[in-house]
Design a protein around this motif. Structure first.
Motif, PDB file in Angstrom:
ATOM      1  N   ILE A 322       0.838  -1.198   0.000  1.00  0.00           N
ATOM      2  CA  ILE A 322       0.000   0.000   0.000  1.00  0.00           C
ATOM      3  C   ILE A 322       0.875   1.251   0.000  1.00  0.00           C
ATOM      4  N   THR A 323       0.565   2.140  -0.904  1.00  0.00           N
ATOM      5  CA  THR A 323       1.206   3.462  -0.910  1.00  0.00           C
ATOM      6  C   THR A 323       0.084   4.489  -0.748  1.00  0.00           C
ATOM      7  N   PRO A 407       4.732   4.054   1.902  1.00  0.00           N
ATOM      8  CA  PRO A 407       4.438   5.317   1.223  1.00  0.00           C
ATOM      9  C   PRO A 407       5.695   6.031   0.729  1.00  0.00           C
ATOM     10  N   PHE A 408       6.851   5.648   1.294  1.00  0.00           N
ATOM     11  CA  PHE A 408       8.085   6.354   0.932  1.00  0.00           C
ATOM     12  C   PHE A 408       9.125   5.388   0.390  1.00  0.00           C
ATOM     13  N   ASN A 409       9.934   5.918  -0.503  1.00  0.00           N
ATOM     14  CA  ASN A 409      11.086   5.179  -0.992  1.00  0.00           C
ATOM     15  C   ASN A 409      12.213   5.394   0.017  1.00  0.00           C
ATOM     16  N   LEU A 410      12.534   4.360   0.766  1.00  0.00           N
ATOM     17  CA  LEU A 410      13.468   4.534   1.878  1.00  0.00           C
ATOM     18  C   LEU A 410      14.927   4.415   1.455  1.00  0.00           C
ATOM     19  N   GLN A 420       6.559   7.253  -2.876  1.00  0.00           N
ATOM     20  CA  GLN A 420       6.394   6.131  -3.818  1.00  0.00           C
ATOM     21  C   GLN A 420       5.288   6.434  -4.830  1.00  0.00           C
ATOM     22  N   GLY A 421       5.617   6.262  -6.082  1.00  0.00           N
ATOM     23  CA  GLY A 421       4.613   6.412  -7.130  1.00  0.00           C
ATOM     24  C   GLY A 421       4.240   7.847  -7.443  1.00  0.00           C
ATOM     25  N   LYS A 422       4.869   8.800  -6.792  1.00  0.00           N
ATOM     26  CA  LYS A 422       4.547  10.216  -7.024  1.00  0.00           C
ATOM     27  C   LYS A 422       5.838  11.019  -7.170  1.00  0.00           C
ATOM     28  N   PRO A 423       6.610  10.767  -8.228  1.00  0.00           N
ATOM     29  CA  PRO A 423       7.846  11.547  -8.383  1.00  0.00           C
ATOM     30  C   PRO A 423       7.542  13.020  -8.656  1.00  0.00           C
ATOM     31  N   MET A 475       4.552  19.290  -4.984  1.00  0.00           N
ATOM     32  CA  MET A 475       3.888  17.985  -4.912  1.00  0.00           C
ATOM     33  C   MET A 475       2.378  18.141  -4.972  1.00  0.00           C
ATOM     34  N   PRO A 476       1.881  18.790  -6.002  1.00  0.00           N
ATOM     35  CA  PRO A 476       0.439  19.027  -6.046  1.00  0.00           C
ATOM     36  C   PRO A 476      -0.376  17.743  -6.224  1.00  0.00           C
ATOM     37  N   GLY A 477       0.269  16.691  -6.692  1.00  0.00           N
ATOM     38  CA  GLY A 477      -0.483  15.480  -7.026  1.00  0.00           C
ATOM     39  C   GLY A 477      -0.759  14.555  -5.863  1.00  0.00           C
ATOM     40  N   ILE A 478      -0.217  14.853  -4.696  1.00  0.00           N
ATOM     41  CA  ILE A 478      -0.373  13.897  -3.576  1.00  0.00           C
ATOM     42  C   ILE A 478      -1.680  14.168  -2.842  1.00  0.00           C
TER      43      ILE A 478
END
Lengths: 478, 132
Positions: A322-323, A407-410, A420-423, A475-478
């Motif tokens: 899950i992200t 949720p995060f790329n660690l 994650q999934g939201k560059p 980060m408007p897409g999150i």
């Protein structure tokens, strides 16, 4: 706003409180002046419990510096003993209930040997030999029938009396428990029964019995490896849940908001009945269970009527990992921004800030000396990086558990790939979130926050503002 | 102002040589070179460093002390070159004094760069504490 007393019962209670503490560290809004966690678990050696206690102690020290308006660590966490303004020392200075070291077996606890033969026969009908001989120091090992007897001691405990003495009109109570174990399954209905009793003999019993009470009952979300020698069999979790739910249906009254959550167990945990070896990785369900506390506090008093409001949690999309993409808008709205901001801050603090030596804000706050000598920075590093209970350890546990919450790329060092999934989108003229961008913004904030005299609070505020700027602009897409 | 520049240069390198060039140095070269390179160019470079590189440009890459030192040395180099150029422009006698003058000009330009930095750095976003 008023106080929120949270009873975290058993191992699940402690684990949910750990996730709740992490969300509060991130600055997620909770509509309470002060949160008072009370962990109810006789298994004082339980590793999950001790990790939560260590985290709460660290949070409390950081919050003492951060205050209410630094963005992160903003909600006050207190121990029951902190309300002892007269300094009488009536309760132990801890987040946990003091069971006074129940270093005896259940058999000894109920004085089995002093019972007449008929009563003994009845007890043997109700309890197995394992139940009777089980040492209480490691909890109730998944046996609510044992827990319901032992936990009756709660009502006469100094902690509960002290809680009652300090309860005021408008304060709320929230109870976290699991339904498939021993301590939580036994403690939850028992606690509700006593709290709702206006003749319980407790101080302010009238106020408490009419208080708004919320609870989350965590249904099975993990399995345990099958071991012949272990008394806990996770195959019985569903049966125990079904039986307990049937009991709740007819006998559990007086909960204003009741939350349920569950998940399909994936990889089973090691079968540890209790003690220092019971150390389960943090799980998505615990994070979502912690959200129920925030949701409960968002309701106005008038929203609660005679009937219990029931809630269940659903993901937007089923997935093994899950992200943020699999969470509904409402959840994202509650935790998304603060979690991303805190992750940006934590990552920068852990991996990059030392490279800023010589930069304007770094010199202005004299950070070289602060990192070496200031107890706030030592505590902050401890909170973030402690391998047992720290923030990054919590994220890693969530990410490697099944189902995973990642949720995060660690592993990345690129701040643009952190979520994650939201560059973060980039172009020739827009490099996204960079260390240089951080420094420029931190320099500016350092100048703007001249009215803040406390350097550590100023430090947190600077990062809160800067990460907020990045979040809203990049980060408007999150 | 003429006397100030005359005082500064002669304090460091003595009276102009050869003696017949003294009036030219005192009346034209000292004030012109001093005015342009010590005051004008140095001021411009200080402003460029603090308010273009470290303020208008949204970057903090140039805020280290060694960037500041680099600007100071560039300023000194310009002052050194400008002094020689100006002497040649006025066809002064080629003498070692020209180079001592250029050296003094470079030294004072560095000093003025330092002083202007102390005066002007405070409102720069990214270099208000550079060099210290």
């Amino acid at each position: 706003m008023a106080k929120l007393f949270i009873f975290g019962i058993g191992g699940t209670g402690a684990r949910v409180l750990r996730s709740f503490g992490m969300l509060m560290a991130a600055g997620v809004d909770i509509k309470a002046d002060t949160v008072i966690p009370i962990i109810v678990d006789p298994d004082t050696q339980n590793a999950d419990l001790n990790r939560t206690v260590e985290m709460l102690k660290s949070y409390k020290r950081l919050q003492g510096v951060a205050g209410h308006d630094s963005g992160f660590f903003k909600t006050d966490i207190s121990k029951l003993a902190d309300m002892d303004t007269r300094g009488e020392g009536r309760v132990k200075d801890a987040f946990t209930f003091d069971f006074g070291g129940i270093n005896q077996s259940f058999k000894e606890f109920i004085h089995f040997n002093e019972m007449d033969p008929d009563t003994q026969a009845l007890v043997q009908l109700l309890y197995t030999q394992d139940n009777l001989n089980s040492p209480l120091t490691i909890g109730f090992k998944g046996s609510p029938n044992v827990g319901s007897v032992v936990l009756n001691k709660l009502i006469n405990s100094p902690e509960l009396r002290f809680f009652a003495d300090n309860f005021r009109k408008g304060d709320r109570i929230f109870i976290i428990s699991s339904i498939f174990g021993g301590t939580g399954a036994a403690g939850f209905p028992l606690l509700i029964k006593n709290l709702r009793n206006p003749n319980s003999g407790l101080q302010n019993a009238g106020e408490i019995s009419s208080a708004i009470i919320g609870a989350i009952t965590v249904k099975p979300y993990f399995g345990l490896q099958t071991e012949n020698e272990s008394v806990i069999d996770s195959n019985a979790f569903i049966t125990k849940t079904r039986d307990a739910l049937a009991y709740y249906k007819n006998n559990l009254h007086g909960v204003n908001g009741l939350y349920y959550i569950a998940d399909n167990p994936d990889t089973p945990y090691e079968n540890r009945p209790g003690g220092a070896s019971q150390r389960n990785d943090a799980h998505l369900v615990e994070v979502l269970a912690a959200l129920s506390i925030i949701d409960f506090m968002d309701y106005q008093d008038a929203d609660f009527g005679e009937e219990t409001l029931f809630h269940e949690y659903g993901l937007r999309q089923d997935a093994p990992s899950i992200t943020f993409e699999q969470l509904y808008e409402e959840t994202l709205h509650r935790i998304g921004q603060q979690m991303v901001k805190f992750q940006l801050f934590a990552k920068y603090y852990k991996d990059m800030i030392r490279e800023d030596a010589g930069k304007n804000y770094y010199k202005a706050l004299n950070l070289d000396a602060a990192f070496a000598n200031d107890s706030f920075h030592k505590e902050l590093r401890h909170f973030l990086e402690n391998k047992q209970w720290g923030y990054f350890a919590w994220l890693e546990e969530l990410a490697r558990n099944k189902r995973s919450f990642a949720p995060f790329n660690l592993s990345t060092q690129d701040l643009n790939l952190l979520v994650q999934g939201k560059p973060v989108s980039r172009s020739f003229f827009n490099k996204g979130i960079t260390q240089d961008g951080f420094v420029v913004r931190l320099n500016k904030e350092e100048r703007n926050l001249t009215s803040e005299a406390n350097p550590n609070r100023k430090f947190l505020k600077m990062f809160n503002h800067v990460t907020e700027d990045f979040y809203t602009s990049k980060m408007p897409g999150i | 102002m003429k006397n100030v520049f005359r005082f500064l240069y002669e304090l460091l390198i003595g009276k102009p040589e050869p003696p017949m060039e003294t009036p030219l140095y005192r009346s034209e070269i000292f004030p012109d070179v001093g005015g342009v390179s010590l005051l004008l160019i140095t001021l411009v470079l200080v402003l460029v460093y603090y308010y273009v590189l470290n303020h208008v440009m949204r970057t903090a890459r140039f805020s280290h002390w060694y960037h500041w030192l680099g600007m100071l040395l560039i300023n000194a180099g310009i002052a050194f070159g400008y002094a020689i150029y100006y002497c040649r422009l006025h066809e002064v006698t080629p003498d070692s004094y020209v180079y001592w003058f250029a050296f003094a000009n470079a030294f004072y330009s560095a000093l003025f760069f330092f002083l202007f930095s102390l005066l002007l750095k405070w409102r720069s976003y990214n270099a208000a504490r550079t060099p210290f």
